[in-house]
Design an enzyme around this catalytic site. Sequence first.
Site, short mmCIF file in Angstrom:
data_model
loop_
_atom_site.label_atom_id
_atom_site.label_comp_id
_atom_site.label_asym_id
_atom_site.label_seq_id
_atom_site.Cartn_x
_atom_site.Cartn_y
_atom_site.Cartn_z
N ASP A 453 -51.42 -7.92 48.81
CA ASP A 453 -50.75 -8.15 47.68
C ASP A 453 -50.04 -9.48 47.32
O ASP A 453 -49.69 -9.80 46.29
CB ASP A 453 -49.57 -6.97 47.79
CG ASP A 453 -48.74 -6.87 48.48
OD1 ASP A 453 -48.86 -7.40 49.64
OD2 ASP A 453 -47.72 -6.09 48.46
C1 LAN Z 1 -43.35 -7.34 55.43
C2 LAN Z 1 -42.72 -8.16 54.50
C3 LAN Z 1 -43.54 -8.21 53.19
C4 LAN Z 1 -44.46 -6.83 52.93
C5 LAN Z 1 -44.94 -6.82 51.44
C6 LAN Z 1 -45.63 -7.94 50.92
C7 LAN Z 1 -43.97 -6.79 50.50
C8 LAN Z 1 -45.97 -5.69 51.53
O1 LAN Z 1 -46.23 -5.31 50.18
C9 LAN Z 1 -46.78 -5.69 52.49
C10 LAN Z 1 -46.11 -5.70 54.01
C11 LAN Z 1 -45.39 -6.91 54.11
C12 LAN Z 1 -46.26 -8.16 54.37
C13 LAN Z 1 -44.44 -6.94 55.39
C14 LAN Z 1 -45.00 -6.03 56.56
C15 LAN Z 1 -43.92 -5.74 57.71
C16 LAN Z 1 -43.21 -6.73 57.88
C17 LAN Z 1 -43.71 -8.16 58.17
C18 LAN Z 1 -42.40 -7.00 56.61
C19 LAN Z 1 -41.50 -5.68 56.18
C20 LAN Z 1 -41.04 -8.05 56.80
C21 LAN Z 1 -40.81 -7.75 58.32
C22 LAN Z 1 -41.88 -6.55 58.94
C23 LAN Z 1 -42.11 -6.75 60.33
C24 LAN Z 1 -42.97 -5.62 61.03
C25 LAN Z 1 -40.78 -6.74 61.20
C26 LAN Z 1 -40.93 -6.85 62.46
C27 LAN Z 1 -40.58 -5.59 63.14
C28 LAN Z 1 -41.63 -4.84 63.78
C29 LAN Z 1 -41.68 -3.29 63.71
C30 LAN Z 1 -42.88 -5.44 64.47
#
Ligand code: LAN
Length: 727
Positions: A453
Site C-alpha cells: 500500500d
Molecule cells: C507498520 C507500519 C505501516 C503499516 C502500513 C503501511 C500502514 C500497513 O498498511 C502495512 C503494514 C505496515 C507497513 C506496518 C507493519 C508492521 C509495523 C512495521 C508497522 C505497524 C510499524 C511497526 C510494526 C512493527 C512490526 C513493529 C515491531 C514489532 C514487531 C512485532 C516486530
Amino acid sequence: MYTPLNIDKSPSEPFTDYTRWRLRVDDGGRHSWHYLNTDAECEQWPQTTVDKFWLGLDTELPELPKPNTPFEAARNGYEFYKQLQSHDGHWAGEYGGPMFLLPGLVIGSYVSGMAFTRNERLEMIRYLMNRAHPDDGGWGIHVEGHSTVFGTALNYAAIRILGLDAEHPVCVKARATLHQFGGATAIPSWGKFWLSVLNVYDWAGNNPIPPELWLLPNSVPFHPHRWWIHTRTVYVPLSYLYGVRFKAPEDDLILALRQELYPVDYYTIDWPAQRNNVASVDLYSPHTTILDVLNKVLSGYEACAIPPLRRAAVEYAYKLIVYEDENTGYQTLGPVSKMFNLVARAYHDGPNSEAYKLHEIKRQDFMWIGHEGMMMCGTNGSQLWDTGFITQALVETGLADLESNKEGLLKALDWLDKAQILQNPLHYETSYRHRTKGAWGFSTKEQGYTVSDCTGEGLKAVMYLQHHLKFTPKLVSEERMQSAVDLLLTMQNPGGGFASYELIRGPSWLEWLNPAEVFGNIMIEYSYPECTTSVITALAIFKKLYPAYRRSEIDRTMKNAIKYLHDSQTPEGGWVGSWGICFTYAMQFALESLSLVGEIYETSPVVSRACEFLLGKQRADGGWGESWTSCEQSRWIEHENSQVVQTCWATMALMYARYPHPEPIEKAVRLVMSRQSPNGSWPQEAIEGIFNKTCAIAYPNFKFSFPIWMLGKADTYLKGLKCGKQN
Ligand code: LAN
C-alpha cells in the site's frame, strides 16, 4: 556502566533544555535528534518550527481568520501544517506508541557497550516516568494499554539501566506492581529473551529458538522464509543469539536487577518450569497444544544438539543478519530486529568494527524526542506515508492550486521522486526478499522494503502531483511508474487480496505455532482490505492515465481484488482495519477503491450496506469514535469520545460512496471545524494506528492530513449536492 542519575524533579517539566534540541534531516529523509551544548551552536543552527512543534514548544504560529466554510478550515489547517514540512520536502513525525521498543534500545545498547548521551538518558527516563500508569506505576504493551508484565518488567529494567535509583518512587511503585503480577518469571517470550540477553533471566527459562530451521530445504511448508517478514526478521538474530546463548557479563546492576525483578530469590527459580509461564494480564494468543508439543520435542533436541550442525546454523543465521544490515543501510526492517541485529553484530564483529559503528549511527534514526521525553519509534519514521497522504489531499481539495502552496508541493514531489526504490535488494534471493524495484516503502528509500500500500499511495501521490497540476515537472518517468505497477502486479494473493510486504508464503496453520503470546496473526502474511484497496486505487488511476499498459493484467488484477473486497466485508457492512483504528480506517480505503470502479451508494448493495453501517455509528455530536480495542476483538467498540481523525475517515467514506444526503456530512464537518484551534491545527486526540491486533501506534500527522482532506473535499461535495437538488 552508565553512571547513576540523581533525579528529584517531576517529569511534567523537561529534564533538559528543550530549546537546544534539533531534528536533523539528512539525505532521503533520515531523522536524528541532536542536543546543542553551546549558545554559539544554537545561533548557528536555530530551532525551526518543525523542532518546536514536535518538542511541544510554542510554535508561535499566528491565529488565522475564523473559517466560515469547510474549505477555509482546510486552508487554515494547511497554513499550519505546511510549516511542519521539512526542507527536503517530506513531513517528519513522531512514531511512538508501542512500549516494548525503548527497553530493546536500552538493553541492547547496554549489553553491546554502546553509550547514550546524558541528555538522551535523562529524556528517556522522563519519557518512562511520564508513561508509567498513574494508578499502579506499571507500563503496558503500548501507551494506551493496561499494565502488563511485559511492559512493566522491561521498562523497569530500562529505567534502571538508564540510571534511575532503585529507591526512586517511580521504581518502587513499578516494582510493587510487577511483584503483584508475580514478578518477571511470567513475562511473555520476547521479554524472556531480552531479559536473558541482559543476564537477568536464565536461558533455560526460554522455549528453544533453534537456528537449524534455517537449514531446512526451502520447500518445507514451515521453513522460516515463509513466515511474515517481521516475525522471521526478528527470528534470525533471535536464533543466532539463542544459538550462542549470548548473555551480558554480570555486573552490579545486573546482580541488583536479579533481586528487583522477582519477589522470590532469583537463584532458587525453577527455570525450565517458566518456559510456558505467561501472566494472564499479558496473554492474547495462548499457545496451542501443537506448539507446546513442538517445544517439548525441540527442548529434547537442545539437550543433544549436534555441535557441527548448530555451528553451521549459527553461521548461516549470522550471514542472514549481515545481509539484512547491508540491504537496509543498517536500519533493518524494524526497531526490534534493529536492536537484536545490533547486539549480534556487536558480539560477533566487536566494538571496533565498521558494523558496530554503522549500527550506532543508525540507532539514532529510531530515537525521537517528544514533549514527554525521548522514545523509540515503530520504524525509522513514516516519511512516505505522511507525505503521500497530504500531497494527495492538497491536489484533491484544490489547495494545491493556491500560489502560496506551490513551492512546498514541488519539494514534496522532489522528495517522492527520490524515495522510489529503483533496484532490487543487494542481497536478493539469498535473503529471501521480494522484489523492490519500482517500490515505495513506508519510511525511507534506504530502509528499502516494498510495502504494497505504500507503493500504491506513493504512486498515487506522484500521479496526482504530476498529472493533475499544471506547474509540476514530470520527475518520475512513465517507465518508473510502470515499474511500480509491475511490482504491484507481482503481489496479488490467490484470493485476490494484497498483503503487506510480500505474497502469502506459508500455510495458515502456521498461526498455530505463534510463539509471541502477546500478538495475533503474526506468523504469515494475510490479505488486508487496506493494502488491497490502496493497490486497486493506484491501478485505477494509472489505468486512466496510461490505458494501454498491461491492460488486461491490470483489469484482471483489479477484478479479483474487488472480489476479495466484497468477500471480506463483514455481515454488518464494515471492513475490519488491521493497521489503523479500525472500521472507519479500512472503510475509507474500501469505499474509495470501490468508487473508482463505479460502485457507489445508489448502485451497489455492498456500498449502501457499508454506508448504513457507518451512519448507524455516527454520534449525536456528528462524530465517530472507536476504541483501539475494536482491532483486538474485530468488532466495533465505542471510544468514550468522538475522534476527529476517525470522523474524517468515515465522512470521506460516505463521500467516496456518493452518499446523497448532506446532513451526516454537514454534522461531521461542523464537529471537525469546532475542534480546530485558532492557528489552524488540531489538538492530539486518541492514538490512531494498530498492529498485530494488540499494539497501538501513533500517527500524529493524521490529525492534519485527514481533516484537511475531508474538509476540502466536503466543501465541493456539499456544494455539488446543493446544485443537484436545485437542478
Ligand atoms: C507498520 C507500519 C505501516 C503499516 C502500513 C503501511 C500502514 C500497513 O498498511 C502495512 C503494514 C505496515 C507497513 C506496518 C507493519 C508492521 C509495523 C512495521 C508497522 C505497524 C510499524 C511497526 C510494526 C512493527 C512490526 C513493529 C515491531 C514489532 C514487531 C512485532 C516486530
